[in-house]
Enzyme design. Structure first.
Site, PDB file in Angstrom:
ATOM      1  N   GLY A 187       0.823  -1.198   0.000  1.00 22.85           N
ATOM      2  CA  GLY A 187       0.000   0.000   0.000  1.00 22.85           C
ATOM      3  C   GLY A 187       0.859   1.251   0.000  1.00 22.85           C
ATOM      4  O   GLY A 187       2.097   1.196  -0.033  1.00 22.85           O
ATOM      5  N   THR A 202       1.333   3.347   2.378  1.00 24.37           N
ATOM      6  CA  THR A 202       2.063   3.631   3.622  1.00 24.37           C
ATOM      7  C   THR A 202       3.171   2.625   3.914  1.00 24.37           C
ATOM      8  O   THR A 202       4.059   2.901   4.720  1.00 24.37           O
ATOM      9  CB  THR A 202       1.092   3.656   4.814  1.00 24.37           C
ATOM     10  OG1 THR A 202       0.432   2.394   4.907  1.00 24.37           O
ATOM     11  CG2 THR A 202       0.066   4.763   4.641  1.00 24.37           C
ATOM     12  N   VAL A 225       5.085  -5.057   3.136  1.00 20.61           N
ATOM     13  CA  VAL A 225       5.566  -6.150   3.970  1.00 20.61           C
ATOM     14  C   VAL A 225       5.714  -7.371   3.078  1.00 20.61           C
ATOM     15  O   VAL A 225       4.770  -7.756   2.380  1.00 20.61           O
ATOM     16  CB  VAL A 225       4.602  -6.444   5.141  1.00 20.61           C
ATOM     17  CG1 VAL A 225       5.135  -7.589   5.990  1.00 20.61           C
ATOM     18  CG2 VAL A 225       4.403  -5.200   6.003  1.00 20.61           C
ATOM     19  N   LYS A 268      10.051  -5.371   6.025  1.00 20.37           N
ATOM     20  CA  LYS A 268       9.057  -4.293   5.939  1.00 20.37           C
ATOM     21  C   LYS A 268       9.760  -2.993   5.575  1.00 20.37           C
ATOM     22  O   LYS A 268      10.830  -2.691   6.113  1.00 20.37           O
ATOM     23  CB  LYS A 268       8.338  -4.145   7.287  1.00 20.37           C
ATOM     24  CG  LYS A 268       7.403  -2.952   7.396  1.00 20.37           C
ATOM     25  CD  LYS A 268       6.795  -2.888   8.800  1.00 20.37           C
ATOM     26  CE  LYS A 268       5.911  -1.667   8.965  1.00 20.37           C
ATOM     27  NZ  LYS A 268       5.310  -1.602  10.326  1.00 20.37           N
ATOM     28  N   ASP A 297      -2.208   1.001  18.566  1.00 25.87           N
ATOM     29  CA  ASP A 297      -2.914   0.468  17.402  1.00 25.87           C
ATOM     30  C   ASP A 297      -3.228  -1.019  17.584  1.00 25.87           C
ATOM     31  O   ASP A 297      -2.946  -1.843  16.719  1.00 25.87           O
ATOM     32  CB  ASP A 297      -2.090   0.688  16.132  1.00 25.87           C
ATOM     33  CG  ASP A 297      -2.946   0.604  14.861  1.00 25.87           C
ATOM     34  OD1 ASP A 297      -4.186   0.711  14.973  1.00 25.87           O
ATOM     35  OD2 ASP A 297      -2.373   0.427  13.773  1.00 25.87           O
TER      36      ASP A 297
END
Length: 585
Positions: free
Chosen positions: A20, A22, A25, A40, A133
């Site tokens: 994506g 952001t 991975v 990552k 998160d």
């Protein structure tokens, strides 16, 4: 990046796990150690210096501590020019993937996983870090059913020491974030809130949406059944009113020795439970399933055993041991420091006899045929071997549906005068009864930070060290809990490293020396192996001195002197690696 590309001349990209704007991975293959890893890097939105700063911050958060329920950080790689660096984190591969999007879990299973995450968050908060998160997608499931907390990209440092993430909007996931996180003021209780929402999502199988409002809090709590009281407290809009993580973990873990009874007359005074009625059927009586909620977890009386070892490193073997069940054979004592970390012992002292040692050891699933008659006990297959000399052996095989595993029960006495197999059967009767009632309890006996229980034996001998001694670097083969590791297939030599604990060695029959600044013993060959033991730490338990040690054995068809030289060399390298890991926190 594409499949087949190599990062830092070492990590070959296999396939994309997450992609994506952001971040990316990837599953990758470590060419040096021959193992799967996860790499990552920031996505296009955070390229260059900004992305490197983000990953450095996340790496610092992950490097602060080691915990069995946190994804292990192996390395941080920064390549390319300083003005436009490419940054990667290299982490352990957790094959089970995230919990997001899965079918709803039974409340007892969701509670088990969230109890593990709560333990990880306690360790985080002790380092003054808030995760910020917590959600199903950031909880990964290992092959043995262990929960691993991942993604520290939103972590936030407390007490004015600066944020882990750069200045700017605080990262969070809508629907899982506590009200104070939405205002940019996270605190430890924020993770309690998010864990409560996560617990709800795992049980109901759907996103809870904006759970912060009081009107929604009550609805969410009702949907979690017997967990509703705890969930309601976790979702309180006021952080000060939420339970501590210790309270959460205690409320979710199965209590040691809990007994479940379907007889209502014998349940007076117990917290709970609910009757789930089924619609009437002509000519049939009403049916009902009785669920009990005690200060631990949800159980169903009778039926299929819910046994599982779960996370190997936090499973408590002493939860299966009870000195009281063998007191008829002599004076008994429970000793959690008598053997390896995957084991618990009960010692029995019969009158005018040598001491009897009852060992209960946790092992992985058995893949061989039973070595003796098999009988059913509390729903488990129990292998009963005939007594051989000074030992009687029993084996409890756990069902594969709960992750599998084995409980090895050995009773020893030299010379054998006590009824060893009768003692073994009493221990097995109790252990299977405990296992029948649900997942194995987690450890309650805390170990200091310098204990070997927090280390991974397979990380202590690097490829270069193995090549120097063995001529090659075979792939590590971890034992239960990674408190032991084997390296085989290295030509004529094999290596076994074990973490041990128990009484101090008296040195008889061994050659005393010092390795890595620690007392050590090199033991003469037994068969085709030479063992070197390095004392790691010394401590006291109930007035008795105990030690933890690294025991390294080299085997192979080479002269005895060579085996012992290599054993001592590798044991010293392993001891130095432990010291280096401790020095870096």
């Amino acid at each position: 990046m594409r499949e087949g590309d190599v990062v830092a001349d070492r990590y070959r990209l296999v396939r994309t796990l997450v992609g994506g704007a952001t971040g990316e991975v990837w599953l990758a293959r470590d060419a040096v150690l021959g193992r799967d890893v996860v790499v990552k890097r920031p996505g296009p939105k955070y390229a260059g210096r900004a992305g490197a700063a983000l990953l450095r911050a996340e790496a610092r958060a992950l490097a602060k501590f080691e915990h069995p329920h946190v994804v292990t950080l192996y390395d941080a790689v920064f390549t390319g020019p300083a003005e436009d660096p490419v940054s990667w984190l290299v982490m352990a591969y957790v094959p089970g993937g995230g919990l997001a999007g899965r079918t709803p879990l039974p409340p007892w299973e969701a509670a088990r996983l969230c109890a593990q995450v709560a333990g990880a968050l306690e360790a985080l908060h002790a380092k003054e870090i808030v995760h910020c998160d917590i959600k199903p997608g950031n909880i990964l499931l290992d092959h043995d059913g262990t929960a691993k907390l991942a993604d520290f990209g939103a972590a936030y440092r407390l007490h004015g020491s600066g944020t882990i993430t750069p200045n700017g909007p605080l990262f969070h996931t809508p629907g899982y974030a506590a009200p104070e996180v939405l205002l940019g003021a996270p605190e430890p209780a924020s993770d309690v809130y998010s864990l409560g929402v996560t617990l709800h999502a795992l049980i109901t199988g759907r996103s809870p949406g904006r759970a912060g409002a009081e009107r929604r809090r009550g609805a969410l709590a009702r949907e979690t059944g017997p967990l509703r009281t705890l969930v309601k407290r976790m979702l309180h809009p006021n952080p000060a009113e939420r339970p501590s993580l210790a309270e959460v973990r205690t409320g979710l873990e199965p209590p040691c020795g809990t007994r479940i009874d379907a007889d209502p007359a014998r349940r007076r005074g117990r917290r709970a439970l609910t009757l789930v009625a089924v619609a009437p059927v002509p000519a049939l009586a009403l049916a009902a399933v009785i669920f009990l909620w005690q200060p631990g977890i949800l159980w169903e009386p009778g039926g299929t055993p819910r046994a599982s070892i779960g996370d190997q490193r936090s499973a408590d073997p002493c939860a299966l041991a009870d000195p009281g069940v063998v007191t008829r054979f002599g004076t008994t004592k429970l000793d959690p420091y008598y053997g390896d970390f995957d084991r618990c012992d009960v010692t029995v002292q019969p009158p005018n006899q040598e001491q009897v040692d009852v060992e209960l050891q946790l092992l992985g699933p058995a893949d061989d045929a039973p070595a003796g008659p098999v009988r059913d006990l509390h729903g488990f297959r129990v292998v009963a071997e005939a007594q051989e000399g000074q030992e009687c052996h029993r084996e409890i095989r756990l069902p594969a549906t709960g992750g599998g595993g084995t409980v090895d029960v050995s009773v020893k006495q030299r010379p054998p005068r006590a009824p060893l197999c009768a003692i073994a059967d009493a221990a097995v009767e109790h252990a299977t009864g405990v296992l029948h009632r649900g997942p194995l309890a987690r450890r309650r006996l805390r170990r200091p930070g310098n204990s070997l229980i927090h280390r991974d034996a397979c990380t202590l001998l690097g490829a270069s060290v193995l090549r120097t001694s063995l001529g090659s670097a075979p792939r590590p083969e971890p034992r239960f809990g990674h408190w032991g590791c084997d390296w085989s297939g290295a030509g004529r030599l094999g290596v076994r490293l074990l973490f041990d604990q128990g009484d101090p060695q008296d040195g008889r029959g061994g050659r005393p020396t010092r390795l890595a600044g620690r007392p050590a013993f090199v033991w003469p060959d037994e068969g085709d192996g030479c063992e070197t033991d390095v004392v790691h730490r010394t401590f006291w338990f109930h007035g008795d001195q105990k030690v933890e040690s690294l025991d390294l054995t080299v085997t192979g068809d080479v002269p005895s002197a060579e085996r012992c030289v290599q054993s001592a060399r590798l044991a010293e390298a392993a001891a130095k690696a432990v010291q280096a890991q401790q020095a870096h926190g």
